[in-house]
Design a protein around this motif. Structure first.
Motif, PDB file in Angstrom:
ATOM      1  N   ASP A  55       0.842  -1.199   0.000  1.00 29.23           N
ATOM      2  CA  ASP A  55       0.000   0.000   0.000  1.00 29.23           C
ATOM      3  C   ASP A  55       0.875   1.246   0.000  1.00 29.23           C
ATOM      4  OD1 ASP A  55      -1.803   2.016   0.361  1.00 29.23           O
ATOM      5  OD2 ASP A  55      -2.870   1.073   2.025  1.00 29.23           O
ATOM      6  N   PRO A  56       0.890   2.007  -1.106  1.00 32.41           N
ATOM      7  CA  PRO A  56       1.733   3.205  -1.168  1.00 32.41           C
ATOM      8  C   PRO A  56       1.421   4.221  -0.082  1.00 32.41           C
ATOM      9  CG  PRO A  56       0.845   2.647  -3.335  1.00 32.41           C
ATOM     10  CD  PRO A  56       0.133   1.802  -2.345  1.00 32.41           C
ATOM     11  N   SER A  57       0.156   4.245   0.414  1.00 31.84           N
ATOM     12  CA  SER A  57      -0.239   5.242   1.419  1.00 31.84           C
ATOM     13  C   SER A  57       0.392   4.985   2.776  1.00 31.84           C
ATOM     14  CB  SER A  57      -1.765   5.264   1.548  1.00 31.84           C
ATOM     15  OG  SER A  57      -2.246   4.045   2.088  1.00 31.84           O
ATOM     16  N   LEU A  58       0.995   3.803   2.969  1.00 26.64           N
ATOM     17  CA  LEU A  58       1.605   3.474   4.260  1.00 26.64           C
ATOM     18  C   LEU A  58       3.047   3.962   4.364  1.00 26.64           C
ATOM     19  CD1 LEU A  58       0.291  -0.165   4.833  1.00 26.64           C
ATOM     20  CD2 LEU A  58      -0.534   1.950   5.886  1.00 26.64           C
ATOM     21  N   LYS A  59       3.566   4.584   3.328  1.00 25.40           N
ATOM     22  CA  LYS A  59       4.958   5.025   3.343  1.00 25.40           C
ATOM     23  C   LYS A  59       5.226   5.930   4.549  1.00 25.40           C
ATOM     24  CE  LYS A  59       8.534   7.111   0.437  1.00 25.40           C
ATOM     25  NZ  LYS A  59       8.838   7.706  -0.897  1.00 25.40           N
ATOM     26  N   GLY A  60       6.278   5.589   5.328  1.00 26.82           N
ATOM     27  CA  GLY A  60       6.646   6.378   6.502  1.00 26.82           C
ATOM     28  C   GLY A  60       5.866   6.022   7.751  1.00 26.82           C
ATOM     29  N   LYS A  61       4.987   5.024   7.666  1.00 34.08           N
ATOM     30  CA  LYS A  61       4.186   4.626   8.825  1.00 34.08           C
ATOM     31  C   LYS A  61       4.646   3.279   9.374  1.00 34.08           C
ATOM     32  CE  LYS A  61       0.004   7.107   7.421  1.00 34.08           C
ATOM     33  NZ  LYS A  61      -1.448   7.015   7.136  1.00 34.08           N
ATOM     34  N   VAL A  62       4.332   3.052  10.649  1.00 37.01           N
ATOM     35  CA  VAL A  62       4.666   1.780  11.290  1.00 37.01           C
ATOM     36  C   VAL A  62       3.658   0.734  10.829  1.00 37.01           C
ATOM     37  CG1 VAL A  62       4.925   0.564  13.474  1.00 37.01           C
ATOM     38  CG2 VAL A  62       5.639   2.962  13.287  1.00 37.01           C
ATOM     39  N   ILE A  63       4.147  -0.365  10.247  1.00 34.00           N
ATOM     40  CA  ILE A  63       3.247  -1.409   9.754  1.00 34.00           C
ATOM     41  C   ILE A  63       3.248  -2.643  10.652  1.00 34.00           C
ATOM     42  CG2 ILE A  63       3.279  -0.650   7.356  1.00 34.00           C
ATOM     43  CD1 ILE A  63       5.449  -2.677   6.785  1.00 34.00           C
ATOM     44  N   ASP A  64       4.214  -2.729  11.561  1.00 31.35           N
ATOM     45  CA  ASP A  64       4.248  -3.855  12.507  1.00 31.35           C
ATOM     46  C   ASP A  64       5.200  -3.499  13.644  1.00 31.35           C
ATOM     47  OD1 ASP A  64       3.598  -6.221  13.639  1.00 31.35           O
ATOM     48  OD2 ASP A  64       4.515  -7.501  12.122  1.00 31.35           O
ATOM     49  N   LEU A 118      -0.262  -2.292 -10.579  1.00 24.33           N
ATOM     50  CA  LEU A 118      -0.443  -1.900 -11.973  1.00 24.33           C
ATOM     51  C   LEU A 118      -0.718  -3.148 -12.787  1.00 24.33           C
ATOM     52  CD1 LEU A 118      -0.275   0.747 -13.640  1.00 24.33           C
ATOM     53  CD2 LEU A 118       2.095   0.156 -14.152  1.00 24.33           C
ATOM     54  N   ARG A 119      -1.795  -3.129 -13.569  1.00 20.42           N
ATOM     55  CA  ARG A 119      -2.134  -4.271 -14.406  1.00 20.42           C
ATOM     56  C   ARG A 119      -2.562  -3.769 -15.780  1.00 20.42           C
ATOM     57  NH1 ARG A 119      -7.821  -5.929 -11.389  1.00 20.42           N
ATOM     58  NH2 ARG A 119      -8.973  -4.019 -11.938  1.00 20.42           N
ATOM     59  N   GLY A 149      -2.992   2.915  -5.527  1.00 17.38           N
ATOM     60  CA  GLY A 149      -3.733   1.663  -5.400  1.00 17.38           C
ATOM     61  C   GLY A 149      -3.708   0.940  -6.724  1.00 17.38           C
ATOM     62  N   LEU A 150      -4.437  -0.180  -6.817  1.00 16.17           N
ATOM     63  CA  LEU A 150      -4.463  -0.962  -8.055  1.00 16.17           C
ATOM     64  C   LEU A 150      -4.952  -0.094  -9.210  1.00 16.17           C
ATOM     65  CD1 LEU A 150      -4.095  -3.645  -9.497  1.00 16.17           C
ATOM     66  CD2 LEU A 150      -6.413  -4.272  -8.805  1.00 16.17           C
ATOM     67  N   THR A 151      -4.135  -0.028 -10.271  1.00 17.38           N
ATOM     68  CA  THR A 151      -4.411   0.867 -11.397  1.00 17.38           C
ATOM     69  C   THR A 151      -4.376   0.102 -12.710  1.00 17.38           C
ATOM     70  OG1 THR A 151      -3.387   2.711 -10.202  1.00 17.38           O
ATOM     71  CG2 THR A 151      -3.656   2.968 -12.580  1.00 17.38           C
ATOM     72  N   ASP A 152      -5.342   0.363 -13.587  1.00 16.21           N
ATOM     73  CA  ASP A 152      -5.356  -0.241 -14.923  1.00 16.21           C
ATOM     74  C   ASP A 152      -4.429   0.542 -15.842  1.00 16.21           C
ATOM     75  OD1 ASP A 152      -7.081  -2.361 -14.494  1.00 16.21           O
ATOM     76  OD2 ASP A 152      -8.861  -1.128 -14.795  1.00 16.21           O
ATOM     77  N   LEU A 153      -3.582  -0.185 -16.558  1.00 23.47           N
ATOM     78  CA  LEU A 153      -2.679   0.413 -17.535  1.00 23.47           C
ATOM     79  C   LEU A 153      -3.263   0.200 -18.925  1.00 23.47           C
ATOM     80  CD1 LEU A 153       0.076   1.732 -18.192  1.00 23.47           C
ATOM     81  CD2 LEU A 153       1.050  -0.573 -18.279  1.00 23.47           C
ATOM     82  N   VAL A 154      -3.713   1.284 -19.538  1.00 23.88           N
ATOM     83  CA  VAL A 154      -4.322   1.220 -20.871  1.00 23.88           C
ATOM     84  C   VAL A 154      -3.233   1.449 -21.910  1.00 23.88           C
ATOM     85  CG1 VAL A 154      -6.054   2.201 -22.409  1.00 23.88           C
ATOM     86  CG2 VAL A 154      -6.486   2.103 -19.936  1.00 23.88           C
ATOM     87  N   LEU A 155      -3.084   0.480 -22.824  1.00 19.39           N
ATOM     88  CA  LEU A 155      -2.013   0.543 -23.816  1.00 19.39           C
ATOM     89  C   LEU A 155      -2.570   0.548 -25.232  1.00 19.39           C
ATOM     90  CD1 LEU A 155       0.474  -2.069 -22.293  1.00 19.39           C
ATOM     91  CD2 LEU A 155       0.551   0.409 -22.053  1.00 19.39           C
ATOM     92  N   VAL A 156      -1.897   1.307 -26.084  1.00 14.97           N
ATOM     93  CA  VAL A 156      -2.140   1.253 -27.530  1.00 14.97           C
ATOM     94  C   VAL A 156      -0.877   0.672 -28.152  1.00 14.97           C
ATOM     95  CG1 VAL A 156      -2.605   2.561 -29.627  1.00 14.97           C
ATOM     96  CG2 VAL A 156      -3.674   3.241 -27.466  1.00 14.97           C
TER      97      VAL A 156
END
Length: 310
Positions: A55-64, A118-119, A149-156
């Motif tokens: 989770d990118p939003s947890l950067k700099g936070k205590v996770i455990d 990213l998918r 968060g989970l992001t769709d990558l649209v490609l041409v």
């Protein structure tokens, strides 16, 4: 009097012991600076460990943390805090100019050990373009966009440059093997169909074709060929039709058909660029041979040669 003294000593000892002990607070989810303040208030000292999180939003936070919240420890003990460094990837890369399969492999490797952020959105859009087939031309989100968060990558993706129409070769009267060899040589997809014994027509020969000889057709369009069924089959051989429908591919794939003997010996019957869809061709092979169709050297289907017409 002695009992009073003893009771006083016990009480004093308990007071000292209580002053040396404290309860570990729960600092998970807090910013590191806030967590350090809470520990300092309990006379506890931090030991930091950094790790990636999904989770990118947890950067700099205590996770455990260790020990866990609620544990009674002595004042001055070190508490291990696991602090998020953020995700492995926090921004969208620039995939333009890269091959689609390379992008797929890169994303798969990048998120092999954690949840993907990213998918690639399917289906991918293909357009004719001077760039080599499979080259990424455009992408959304743009390079540098932050991932939250989970992001769709649209490609041409490039389908390759437009190509000129082809002219159908004249296959009428040829044996099915001659016709097959010519089609493979010119890298033309095909679908054969059988017609029963016909007076005046040689068994195994081509009697109809669509498009007709000399007619123009779009590249990737399969030629439909009608052949007279064989009537004389050598001993221990079998005649039949291999018929299978592949997915339609936006870019022609490397297709290969092999004959595998009962002893495991492989013989390549033919290989060609194929757009997908139906492929059907006649074969005359020793009994118990196995025909194997592969795409990009990955086996797709096996066809056992076991009986007349199989």
């Amino acid at each position: 009097m002695i009992l009073v003294i003893i009771s006083g000593l016990i009480a004093f000892s308990l007071v000292l012991q209580g002053a040396e002990q404290t309860v570990v607070p729960d600092v998970r989810g807090k910013e590191l600076a806030d967590a350090l303040v809470v520990l300092q208030e309990r006379e506890l000292y931090p030991k930091l460990q950094l790790r990636f999180s999904t989770d990118p939003s947890l950067k700099g936070k205590v996770i455990d943390q260790r020990p866990s919240a609620g544990t009674v420890v002595k004042a001055g003990k070190r508490i291990t805090l696991m602090v998020s460094k953020g995700s492995v990837v926090d921004k969208v890369e620039d995939f333009r100019g890269k091959k689609l399969e390379e992008v797929r492999a890169h994303l798969q490797s990048l998120f092999a050990s954690q949840k993907p952020l990213l998918r690639i959105k399917e289906p991918v859009t293909y357009v004719f373009h001077p760039s080599p087939p499979g080259t990424v031309l455009e992408q959304k989100p743009e390079p540098g966009t932050e991932l939250t968060g989970l992001t769709d990558l649209v490609l041409v993706v490039s389908r390759g440059p437009t190509v000129e129409k082809k002219k159908a070769p004249d296959l009428i009267g040829r044996s099915f093997q001659e016709a097959l060899n010519l089609l493979v040589e010119e890298q033309l997809p095909f679908v054969f169909q059988l017609q029963g014994k016909t007076p005046g027509k040689k068994p195994g020969s081509i009697v109809e074709q669509t498009p007709k000889a000399g007619e123009e057709f779009e590249p990737g369009t399969p030629l439909l060929l009608t052949m007279i069924e064989l009537t004389e089959i050598p001993k221990d051989f079998r005649f039949g039709m291999f018929d299978y429908t592949l997915p339609l591919y936006p870019v022609a794939v490397d297709l290969k058909v092999e004959a595998v003997s009962p002893g495991g010996e492989h013989t390549v019957l033919f290989s060609l660029k194929h757009p997908g869809g139906r492929i059907a061709f006649p074969y005359l092979q020793p009994e118990n041979t196995t025909l194997v169709l592969s795409v990009f050297d990955r086996e797709v289907i096996r066809h056992p040669v076991r009986g007349q017409g199989n």
